[in-house]
Scaffold this motif. Sequence first.
Motif, PDB file in Angstrom:
ATOM      1  N   ALA A 136       8.813   4.110  -2.370  1.00 57.01           N
ATOM      2  CA  ALA A 136       9.216   5.365  -2.276  1.00 57.01           C
ATOM      3  C   ALA A 136       9.746   5.636  -0.809  1.00 57.01           C
ATOM      4  CB  ALA A 136       8.220   6.220  -2.779  1.00 57.01           C
ATOM      5  N   PRO A 137      10.665   6.552  -0.485  1.00 60.06           N
ATOM      6  CA  PRO A 137      10.823   7.148   0.742  1.00 60.06           C
ATOM      7  C   PRO A 137       9.572   7.672   1.522  1.00 60.06           C
ATOM      8  CG  PRO A 137      12.419   8.011  -0.699  1.00 60.06           C
ATOM      9  CD  PRO A 137      11.398   7.251  -1.599  1.00 60.06           C
ATOM     10  N   TYR A 138       9.683   7.268   2.769  1.00 62.49           N
ATOM     11  CA  TYR A 138       8.712   7.720   3.790  1.00 62.49           C
ATOM     12  C   TYR A 138       8.460   9.097   3.446  1.00 62.49           C
ATOM     13  CZ  TYR A 138       5.528   7.958   7.563  1.00 62.49           C
ATOM     14  OH  TYR A 138       4.415   8.070   8.360  1.00 62.49           O
ATOM     15  N   PRO A 139       7.205   9.748   3.332  1.00 59.68           N
ATOM     16  CA  PRO A 139       6.820  11.041   2.875  1.00 59.68           C
ATOM     17  C   PRO A 139       7.148  12.229   3.934  1.00 59.68           C
ATOM     18  CG  PRO A 139       4.818   9.816   2.938  1.00 59.68           C
ATOM     19  CD  PRO A 139       6.026   8.929   3.338  1.00 59.68           C
ATOM     20  N   VAL A 140       7.934  11.740   5.022  1.00 59.79           N
ATOM     21  CA  VAL A 140       7.752  12.955   5.978  1.00 59.79           C
ATOM     22  C   VAL A 140       9.083  13.873   5.452  1.00 59.79           C
ATOM     23  CG1 VAL A 140       9.761  11.680   7.059  1.00 59.79           C
ATOM     24  CG2 VAL A 140       8.725  13.505   8.346  1.00 59.79           C
ATOM     25  N   ALA A 141       9.766  13.255   4.324  1.00 62.26           N
ATOM     26  CA  ALA A 141      10.872  14.208   3.862  1.00 62.26           C
ATOM     27  C   ALA A 141      10.118  15.201   3.067  1.00 62.26           C
ATOM     28  CB  ALA A 141      11.867  13.299   3.172  1.00 62.26           C
ATOM     29  N   VAL A 142       8.972  14.886   2.237  1.00 58.97           N
ATOM     30  CA  VAL A 142       8.260  15.693   1.390  1.00 58.97           C
ATOM     31  C   VAL A 142       7.782  17.008   2.215  1.00 58.97           C
ATOM     32  CG1 VAL A 142       6.448  16.000  -0.329  1.00 58.97           C
ATOM     33  CG2 VAL A 142       7.784  13.712  -0.227  1.00 58.97           C
ATOM     34  N   TRP A 143       7.114  16.480   3.349  1.00 51.93           N
ATOM     35  CA  TRP A 143       6.542  17.575   4.075  1.00 51.93           C
ATOM     36  C   TRP A 143       7.867  18.543   4.548  1.00 51.93           C
ATOM     37  CZ3 TRP A 143       8.026  17.791   9.376  1.00 51.93           C
ATOM     38  CH2 TRP A 143       7.437  19.002  10.088  1.00 51.93           C
ATOM     39  N   PHE A 144       8.918  17.982   5.192  1.00 56.35           N
ATOM     40  CA  PHE A 144       9.796  18.852   5.609  1.00 56.35           C
ATOM     41  C   PHE A 144      10.272  19.700   4.547  1.00 56.35           C
ATOM     42  CE2 PHE A 144      14.171  19.936   7.054  1.00 56.35           C
ATOM     43  CZ  PHE A 144      13.851  19.892   8.379  1.00 56.35           C
ATOM     44  N   ALA A 145      10.661  19.252   3.174  1.00 58.24           N
ATOM     45  CA  ALA A 145      11.297  20.295   2.250  1.00 58.24           C
ATOM     46  C   ALA A 145      10.305  21.410   2.034  1.00 58.24           C
ATOM     47  CB  ALA A 145      11.728  19.256   1.219  1.00 58.24           C
ATOM     48  N   GLY A 146       9.174  21.020   1.992  1.00 55.77           N
ATOM     49  CA  GLY A 146       8.147  22.007   1.723  1.00 55.77           C
ATOM     50  C   GLY A 146       8.069  23.124   2.666  1.00 55.77           C
ATOM     51  N   ALA A 147       8.148  22.623   3.852  1.00 53.80           N
ATOM     52  CA  ALA A 147       8.053  23.631   5.059  1.00 53.80           C
ATOM     53  C   ALA A 147       9.316  24.411   5.223  1.00 53.80           C
ATOM     54  CB  ALA A 147       7.692  22.810   6.534  1.00 53.80           C
ATOM     55  N   GLY A 177      -1.599  18.452  10.589  1.00 53.73           N
ATOM     56  CA  GLY A 177      -2.938  17.723  10.105  1.00 53.73           C
ATOM     57  C   GLY A 177      -2.838  17.331   8.530  1.00 53.73           C
ATOM     58  N   GLU A 178      -1.832  17.887   7.749  1.00 49.38           N
ATOM     59  CA  GLU A 178      -1.853  17.514   6.304  1.00 49.38           C
ATOM     60  C   GLU A 178      -1.218  16.198   5.844  1.00 49.38           C
ATOM     61  OE1 GLU A 178      -0.485  20.119   2.358  1.00 49.38           O
ATOM     62  OE2 GLU A 178       0.424  20.622   4.188  1.00 49.38           O
ATOM     63  N   PRO A 179      -2.112  15.377   5.187  1.00 53.20           N
ATOM     64  CA  PRO A 179      -1.654  14.190   4.795  1.00 53.20           C
ATOM     65  C   PRO A 179      -0.386  14.516   3.511  1.00 53.20           C
ATOM     66  CG  PRO A 179      -3.808  14.622   3.731  1.00 53.20           C
ATOM     67  CD  PRO A 179      -3.385  15.852   4.508  1.00 53.20           C
ATOM     68  N   PHE A 180       0.176  13.458   3.469  1.00 53.70           N
ATOM     69  CA  PHE A 180       1.260  13.253   2.437  1.00 53.70           C
ATOM     70  C   PHE A 180       1.680  11.944   2.072  1.00 53.70           C
ATOM     71  CE2 PHE A 180       2.385  17.237   4.096  1.00 53.70           C
ATOM     72  CZ  PHE A 180       2.649  18.090   3.250  1.00 53.70           C
ATOM     73  N   ARG A 181       1.417  11.320   0.753  1.00 51.41           N
ATOM     74  CA  ARG A 181       1.179   9.874   0.524  1.00 51.41           C
ATOM     75  C   ARG A 181       2.478   9.573  -0.279  1.00 51.41           C
ATOM     76  NH1 ARG A 181      -3.952  11.868   0.822  1.00 51.41           N
ATOM     77  NH2 ARG A 181      -5.150  10.833   2.526  1.00 51.41           N
ATOM     78  N   ALA A 182       2.893   8.314  -0.398  1.00 54.14           N
ATOM     79  CA  ALA A 182       3.815   7.936  -1.137  1.00 54.14           C
ATOM     80  C   ALA A 182       3.578   6.576  -1.710  1.00 54.14           C
ATOM     81  CB  ALA A 182       5.340   7.948  -0.412  1.00 54.14           C
ATOM     82  N   ARG A 214       0.799  -1.301  -0.088  1.00 54.77           N
ATOM     83  CA  ARG A 214      -0.047   0.007  -0.062  1.00 54.77           C
ATOM     84  C   ARG A 214       0.826   1.221  -0.003  1.00 54.77           C
ATOM     85  NH1 ARG A 214      -5.339  -1.408  -0.959  1.00 54.77           N
ATOM     86  NH2 ARG A 214      -5.906  -3.345   0.683  1.00 54.77           N
ATOM     87  N   ARG A 215       0.169   2.439  -0.347  1.00 54.81           N
ATOM     88  CA  ARG A 215       1.065   3.592  -0.230  1.00 54.81           C
ATOM     89  C   ARG A 215       1.177   4.106   1.273  1.00 54.81           C
ATOM     90  NH1 ARG A 215      -1.974   8.343  -3.540  1.00 54.81           N
ATOM     91  NH2 ARG A 215      -3.789   7.577  -2.401  1.00 54.81           N
ATOM     92  N   SER A 216       2.473   4.729   1.369  1.00 56.26           N
ATOM     93  CA  SER A 216       2.541   4.880   2.972  1.00 56.26           C
ATOM     94  C   SER A 216       1.881   6.493   3.140  1.00 56.26           C
ATOM     95  CB  SER A 216       4.117   4.800   3.290  1.00 56.26           C
ATOM     96  OG  SER A 216       4.775   5.852   2.301  1.00 56.26           O
ATOM     97  N   LEU A 217       1.986   6.726   4.351  1.00 58.45           N
ATOM     98  CA  LEU A 217       1.090   8.077   4.574  1.00 58.45           C
ATOM     99  C   LEU A 217       1.919   8.620   5.997  1.00 58.45           C
ATOM    100  CD1 LEU A 217      -1.273   9.826   4.775  1.00 58.45           C
ATOM    101  CD2 LEU A 217      -2.524   8.367   6.173  1.00 58.45           C
ATOM    102  N   PHE A 218       2.145  10.191   5.869  1.00 58.40           N
ATOM    103  CA  PHE A 218       2.622  10.829   6.899  1.00 58.40           C
ATOM    104  C   PHE A 218       1.623  11.947   6.959  1.00 58.40           C
ATOM    105  CE2 PHE A 218       4.762  14.679   7.955  1.00 58.40           C
ATOM    106  CZ  PHE A 218       5.213  14.492   9.213  1.00 58.40           C
ATOM    107  N   ILE A 219       1.247  12.108   8.040  1.00 57.55           N
ATOM    108  CA  ILE A 219       0.505  13.388   8.538  1.00 57.55           C
ATOM    109  C   ILE A 219       1.251  14.436   9.249  1.00 57.55           C
ATOM    110  CG2 ILE A 219      -1.552  14.129   9.710  1.00 57.55           C
ATOM    111  CD1 ILE A 219      -2.829  11.548   8.705  1.00 57.55           C
ATOM    112  N   SER A 220       1.161  15.530   8.702  1.00 58.63           N
ATOM    113  CA  SER A 220       2.149  16.562   9.442  1.00 58.63           C
ATOM    114  C   SER A 220       1.575  17.090  10.708  1.00 58.63           C
ATOM    115  CB  SER A 220       1.957  17.799   8.427  1.00 58.63           C
ATOM    116  OG  SER A 220       1.015  18.727   8.560  1.00 58.63           O
ATOM    117  N   PRO A 221       2.514  17.778  11.546  1.00 63.26           N
ATOM    118  CA  PRO A 221       1.744  18.370  12.851  1.00 63.26           C
ATOM    119  C   PRO A 221       0.595  19.082  12.755  1.00 63.26           C
ATOM    120  CG  PRO A 221       4.163  18.425  12.729  1.00 63.26           C
ATOM    121  CD  PRO A 221       3.821  18.065  11.404  1.00 63.26           C
TER     122      PRO A 221
END
Length: 251
Positions: free
Chosen positions: A76-87, A67-72, A58-65
């Motif tokens: 693919a690498p766990y999407p916490v990095a996508v959130w961090f890079a955008g913030a 509450g925004e969801p990021f899916r991968a 399944r696709r993996s999921l990260f929810i930012s502090p």
Amino acid sequence: MHTFSRLRATCILMFAALCLGACASGPPQDGPRGDWGRAPRLRPPGEGEAGGPPRQPRRSLFISPAGEPFRAEPGAPYPVAVWFAGADADHDGVLTREEFVADSLRFFEKIDGDHNGVVDGFEVSAYETQIAPEILQGFQGGGDGPGARGQGGPRGQGGGHRGGGPPRGGGGLMGGMLQGATPYSLLAEPEPVMASDGDFDRRITRAEAAKAAKARFALLDKDGDGKLRLAELPQTPLQARLEGPRGAGSS
């Protein structure tokens, strides 16, 4: 009289044919279940039903502090990095409190559908059902495993939260099942949007969202230097299951 006998015989034959047809057709085809129309529960890659073939990853999921969801996609690498890079607005590899709060308010404005500066019950419902429906589903894998008691929510930190801002939610653990957004989050908040409701009136103002963001940053900034780095962030429970706990197997 003969006509009546023939009619009765015809009815009996038709009834027998219907019974035979029902038996030959077997059990009814599998149809929609309880999770029909909602996002599927996330499972670690390769986990399958007992006695059946393994499920597809399944696709993996990260929810930012906030509450925004990021899916991968699987693999693919766990999407916490996508959130961090955008913030990380200046892309220096460090997330300051100002950047953290700005990112939280950006998402606040996204879910504030009528742009009146308040997220009301209707907008919260839209968030829970359309933006991050996974938080309405349970996630097995609690207990004493990685992240089961959260990485720093109200009960994840010594003494708990005392201020009027962030994260409430009781640690997100109930009966060995992680609740709401907790499996996918850095903090143990089952519903991060509603957790920003500081005065408990079921409405989140922009000021409340900013205050909650500052409190969340303080919980994550363990060394108090005013900076967050990706490698220093705690793993989410799902991330720990997918990648293994950090430092596992190292001497």
